[in-house]
Scaffold this motif. Structure first.
Motif, PDB file in Angstrom:
ATOM      1  N   SER A   4       0.831  -1.209   0.000  1.00  7.70           N
ATOM      2  CA  SER A   4       0.000   0.000   0.000  1.00  7.70           C
ATOM      3  C   SER A   4       0.863   1.256   0.000  1.00  7.70           C
ATOM      4  CB  SER A   4      -0.922  -0.009   1.227  1.00  7.70           C
ATOM      5  OG  SER A   4      -1.588   1.227   1.357  1.00  7.70           O
ATOM      6  N   MET A   7      -5.007   1.455  -4.687  1.00  8.28           N
ATOM      7  CA  MET A   7      -4.579   0.055  -4.693  1.00  8.28           C
ATOM      8  C   MET A   7      -5.450  -0.775  -5.630  1.00  8.28           C
ATOM      9  SD  MET A   7      -1.896  -0.784  -2.938  1.00  8.28           S
ATOM     10  CE  MET A   7      -2.109  -2.507  -2.518  1.00  8.28           C
ATOM     11  N   ASP A   8      -5.992  -0.106  -6.651  1.00  9.48           N
ATOM     12  CA  ASP A   8      -6.916  -0.790  -7.554  1.00  9.48           C
ATOM     13  C   ASP A   8      -6.205  -1.659  -8.587  1.00  9.48           C
ATOM     14  OD1 ASP A   8      -9.523  -1.363  -8.208  1.00  9.48           O
ATOM     15  OD2 ASP A   8      -9.617   0.154  -9.782  1.00  9.48           O
ATOM     16  N   ASP A   9      -4.961  -2.019  -8.300  1.00  9.03           N
ATOM     17  CA  ASP A   9      -4.220  -2.902  -9.206  1.00  9.03           C
ATOM     18  C   ASP A   9      -4.051  -4.290  -8.587  1.00  9.03           C
ATOM     19  OD1 ASP A   9      -2.590  -2.146  -7.168  1.00  9.03           O
ATOM     20  OD2 ASP A   9      -0.841  -1.692  -8.415  1.00  9.03           O
ATOM     21  N   ASN A  10      -5.029  -4.668  -7.754  1.00  7.44           N
ATOM     22  CA  ASN A  10      -4.987  -5.998  -7.144  1.00  7.44           C
ATOM     23  C   ASN A  10      -5.202  -7.076  -8.209  1.00  7.44           C
ATOM     24  OD1 ASN A  10      -4.565  -5.051  -4.548  1.00  7.44           O
ATOM     25  ND2 ASN A  10      -6.750  -4.825  -4.136  1.00  7.44           N
ATOM     26  N   ARG A  56      -6.058 -10.401   0.006  1.00  6.08           N
ATOM     27  CA  ARG A  56      -5.356  -9.803  -1.129  1.00  6.08           C
ATOM     28  C   ARG A  56      -6.258  -8.889  -1.950  1.00  6.08           C
ATOM     29  NH1 ARG A  56      -0.820 -11.725  -3.572  1.00  6.08           N
ATOM     30  NH2 ARG A  56      -1.112  -9.779  -4.746  1.00  6.08           N
ATOM     31  N   GLY A  57      -7.535  -8.854  -1.637  1.00  8.75           N
ATOM     32  CA  GLY A  57      -8.445  -7.984  -2.391  1.00  8.75           C
ATOM     33  C   GLY A  57      -8.639  -8.439  -3.824  1.00  8.75           C
ATOM     34  N   VAL A  58      -8.678  -9.769  -4.048  1.00 12.56           N
ATOM     35  CA  VAL A  58      -8.843 -10.316  -5.392  1.00 12.56           C
ATOM     36  C   VAL A  58     -10.224  -9.961  -5.929  1.00 12.56           C
ATOM     37  CG1 VAL A  58      -8.934 -12.435  -6.755  1.00 12.56           C
ATOM     38  CG2 VAL A  58      -7.260 -12.208  -4.907  1.00 12.56           C
ATOM     39  N   LYS A  59     -10.291  -9.585  -7.208  1.00 10.37           N
ATOM     40  CA  LYS A  59     -11.559  -9.155  -7.797  1.00 10.37           C
ATOM     41  C   LYS A  59     -12.449 -10.331  -8.207  1.00 10.37           C
ATOM     42  CE  LYS A  59      -9.443  -4.905  -9.511  1.00 10.37           C
ATOM     43  NZ  LYS A  59      -9.028  -4.143 -10.719  1.00 10.37           N
TER      44      LYS A  59
END
Length: 448
Positions: free
Chosen positions: A15, A358-361, A410-413
Motif C-alpha cells: 500500500s 490500490m486498484d491494481d490488485n 489480497r483484495g482479489v476481484k
C-alpha cells in the motif's frame, strides 16, 4: 537476536509503495512536461566530492563509508591518541553516501560539460542519506525528487520552477505556499549589520526561526559571537511586519549595499511576473528564509503545505558558483527539490490519496484442485498475462478455506474455478467478489 530497523529507515508495504508510486508518477510527468531529462548518479561519491559543500553543519551529517580491508592500518598510534575526528576520517574513509542530489549533479556537469547542450535541464528521483536525528517527517534515508537547470542566469528560470511546483502540487491536490527570499538580500543584511564575515553563521541561525523562535535565534547569534549592536540592527526581521513594510525597510537599509540592492531587484522581478501570471497569491516573501546551505547565491525557495504542521515539503534556489568547486567556472544553475516522504505524510494526514490507489490488485485468482486441474489453469493464466491481465494460481491444492481467506486479504476481484466439469465442458466458473455473482462461461467467451 531480535531483528530491528536502523533508526531513521523504514520498510514499505504494498500500500505504501503504491502511494509513493502515485506521487513519483505525477512528479515525473510534470518534470518531463516542463522539458527536464532524467539522470541517475551513484549512491555513494568520493568523500572529497561532498565535503565542504554543505557548511559545517551539513558536513557533520554526511554518512562516511569505512575503507574496505584493514582500514585502521594507516592510522598511527599518535593519531588515535590525538582523537582528531577530521584527521582520522581522512585516513579510514574515502567514500560517503550522497547527502543530496545537487552536489553529485554538479560533479556530473563538471565532468561532462563539454558534451551537454545548455541550458541543460535534468530531473533526478533517488534516495539520499543524512545522519540527522530522526523525527516526524525527517528520516536518515529518504528520497529527493529534484529538477535543475544549468547554463542560464535568466530569472525566467525562477518563474518556470515556481510554476512547476504549483502544477505538481495542484495535480496532487495539495494546497501549498511557496516561501521565497534571495541570498543577496541576506548578504545585504550582513553588510548592513557589519557582520559580512559571519554571513554563514547569521543565515544558519536565521533559517531556524520557525523552529526555535526569536529568542532561540538571538541566543544562537550570541553564541556565534555576533555583536549585540548587530543583533539590534537586525531586530526588524523578527517584528512581524508585513512584506511591503519589510521591503521598504530593506530598500532604505541597502543604500550602500550593491549586493542587497541586486537581491531586491531580482526578488521584485520574480514577484512582478508571477503576479502577471496570476500566481502571486501562492507566493510568500519570507525575509527570514535562509536555507542553510552554503552554495545558494540568489533566489531561494521553500514550500509548505497548507493546513498541516510539517515543515517544508520542498525547497531549492540558485547556485551560480557550484561547479567552481570542481574547477569549472561560468556555469550558473538553479534547482528545486520535492520532499517525497513529507509530501506522502501530508497527503496521508489530509486524506488526499485517491481511494482507488490500490486498484491494481489481482484480477483473477484460480483455485487449485490438483496437478491436472492446475496445469489447465496455468495455461489459461498464461494467456491472460499475455493480454496484460493479472492472474495467479493459488499454490496449495485442495485448501479451499485458505484459498478464500487469501483471496479476501489480497483484495482479489474475481475467483476462477477450473475443475473436472469445467475441463470437460471447456468452460471456467467465475465468481465476482464484489457482487457475489457466480457464473460458468465458455472459455472462448472468457477470452473475449
Amino acid at each position: 537476536m531480535k531483528p530491528s530497523l536502523a533508526r531513521g529507515t523504514r520498510d514499505f508495504t504494498a500500500s505504501e509503495v503504491a502511494k509513493r508510486k502515485y506521487i513519483i508518477e505525477i512528479l515525473q510527468k510534470n518534470f518531463e512536461l516542463f522539458g527536464f531529462q532524467p539522470l541517475e548518479t551513484p549512491s555513494f561519491e568520493n568523500l572529497s566530492t561532498l565535503t565542504g559543500k554543505y557548511g559545517e553543519e551539513g558536513d557533520r551529517l554526511i554518512f562516511k563509508i569505512l575503507n574496505s580491508g584493514d582500514y585502521v592500518a594507516k592510522v598511527s598510534d599518535e593519531d588515535w591518541a590525538e582523537k582528531n575526528s577530521q584527521k582520522l576520517t581522512s585516513k579510514i574513509s574515502e567514500k560517503a553516501l550522497r547527502y543530496d542530489l545537487t552536489v553529485p549533479f554538479a560533479r556530473f556537469i563538471a565532468m561532462n560539460h563539454g558534451k551537454l547542450t545548455f541550458p541543460f535541464k535534468r530531473y533526478q528521483i533517488q534516495p539520499v542519506w543524512r545522519a540527522d536525528r530522526p523525527a516526524k517527517g525527517r528520516f536518515r534515508e529518504f528520497y529527493q525528487c529534484d529538477a535543475d537547470i544549468v547554463g542560464s542566469e535568466s530569472l525566467w528560470q525562477e518563474i518556470d520552477l515556481i510554476q512547476l511546483y504549483l502544477k505538481s502540487f495542484n495535480d496532487l491536490k495539495l494546497p501549498v505556499k511557496i516561501h521565497i527570499n534571495n541570498r543577496k538580500i541576506l548578504s545585504g543584511l550582513a553588510d548592513y549589520a557589519g557582520i559580512s564575515h559571519q554571513l554563514i553563521d547569521f543565515t544558519i541561525a536565521l533559517d531556524k526561526l520557525d523552529k526555535i523562535g526569536k529568542e532561540g535565534v538571538i541566543k544562537e547569534l550570541q553564541e556565534k559571537n555576533i555583536p549585540q549592536q548587530a543583533i539590534e540592527k537586525l531586530d526588524f526581521l523578527f517584528g512581524g511586519k508585513s512584506q511591503t513594510e519589510v521591503l521598504a525597510l530593506l530598500k532604505c537599509n541597502f543604500e550602500s549595499s550593491e549586493m542587497g540592492k541586486a537581491g531586491i531587484e531580482e526578488l521584485e522581478f520574480v514577484l512582478k511576473h508571477c503576479k502577471a501570471l496570476g500566481i502571486e497569491q501562492e507566493l510568500v516573501f519570507d525575509i527570514t528564509l535562509a536555507r542553510g546551505l552554503d552554495y545558494y547565491t540568489g533566489a531561494i525557495f521553500e514550500v509548505k503545505a497548507e493546513g498541516i504542521e510539517l515543515g517544508s515539503i520542498g525547497g531549492g534556489g540558485r547556485y551560480n558558483n557550484l561547479t567552481e568547486i570542481f574547477d569549472v567556472k561560468n556555469i550558473p544553475g538553479i534547482g528545486i527539490s520535492f520532499g517525497l516522504d513529507r509530501i506522502y505524510l501530508a497527503l496521508e494526514e489530509l486524506n488526499l490519496f485517491p481511494e482507488d490507489i490500490m486498484d491494481d490488485n489481482i484480477e483473477y485468482l484460480f483455485a487449485n484442485y490438483g496437478d491436472e486441474e492446475a496445469l489447465v489453469a496455468q495455461r489459461i493464466i498464461a494467456e491472460l498475462r499475455k493480454k496484460g491481465i493479472s492472474a495467479e494460481l493459488y499454490p496449495e491444492a485442495g485448501k479451499m478455506k485458505k484459498f478464500f481467506t487469501y483471496s479476501e486479504k489480497r483484495g482479489v476481484k474475481n475467483l476462477v474455478f477450473v475443475g473436472d466439469k469445467e475441463i470437460q465442458n471447456n468452460t471456467v466458473t467465475i465468481k465476482n467478489q464484489q457482487t457475489g455473482e457466480q457464473r460458468e462461461l465458455p472459455l472462448s467467451e472468457f477470452w473475449g
